[in-house]
Design a protein around this motif. Structure first.
Motif, PDB file in Angstrom:
ATOM      1  N   GLY A  32       5.165  -4.193   1.729  1.00 43.83           N
ATOM      2  CA  GLY A  32       4.420  -5.444   1.616  1.00 43.83           C
ATOM      3  C   GLY A  32       3.830  -5.592   0.235  1.00 43.83           C
ATOM      4  O   GLY A  32       4.066  -4.762  -0.653  1.00 43.83           O
ATOM      5  N   ASP A  75       9.672  -5.345   3.987  1.00 40.28           N
ATOM      6  CA  ASP A  75       8.901  -5.952   2.900  1.00 40.28           C
ATOM      7  C   ASP A  75       8.944  -7.479   2.957  1.00 40.28           C
ATOM      8  O   ASP A  75       8.010  -8.156   2.550  1.00 40.28           O
ATOM      9  CB  ASP A  75       9.376  -5.458   1.540  1.00 40.28           C
ATOM     10  N   ALA A  78       6.545  -8.831   5.937  1.00 38.47           N
ATOM     11  CA  ALA A  78       5.107  -8.763   5.680  1.00 38.47           C
ATOM     12  C   ALA A  78       4.621  -9.878   4.795  1.00 38.47           C
ATOM     13  O   ALA A  78       3.448 -10.181   4.748  1.00 38.47           O
ATOM     14  CB  ALA A  78       4.762  -7.409   5.041  1.00 38.47           C
TER      15      ALA A  78
END
Length: 79
Positions: A32, A75, A78
């Protein structure tokens, strides 16, 4: 997919896991991004155990929503 196949979808580098800092430096991947008040962006790094836990949550959420689960995008989910 098994655990290793999922982990192989990510790019790993040595870092400190956001959830397990006591482990010290371990292989991590970006899970994230945070945006501090001071500006800019900072990546949030997770270890293999965290990536698998997040992937498990994503898989369960996709099943509940009746959507397709696509591993390897922690990733992006998020953000």
């Amino acid at each position: 997919m098994d655990r290793q196949q999922i982990l192989d979808l990510y790019e790993w580098r040595t870092g400190i896991c956001f959830r397990h800092p006591a482990k010290g430096e371990v292989p991590t991947t970006v899970v994230g991004t945070v945006h501090p008040r001071a500006g800019g962006e900072r990546p949030v790094l997770g270890c293999a155990d965290c990536v698998i836990a997040i992937e498990d949550m994503r898989r369960e959420e996709a099943a509940r929503a009746g959507e397709e689960y696509v591993p390897g995008q922690v990733d992006k989910a998020a953000g």
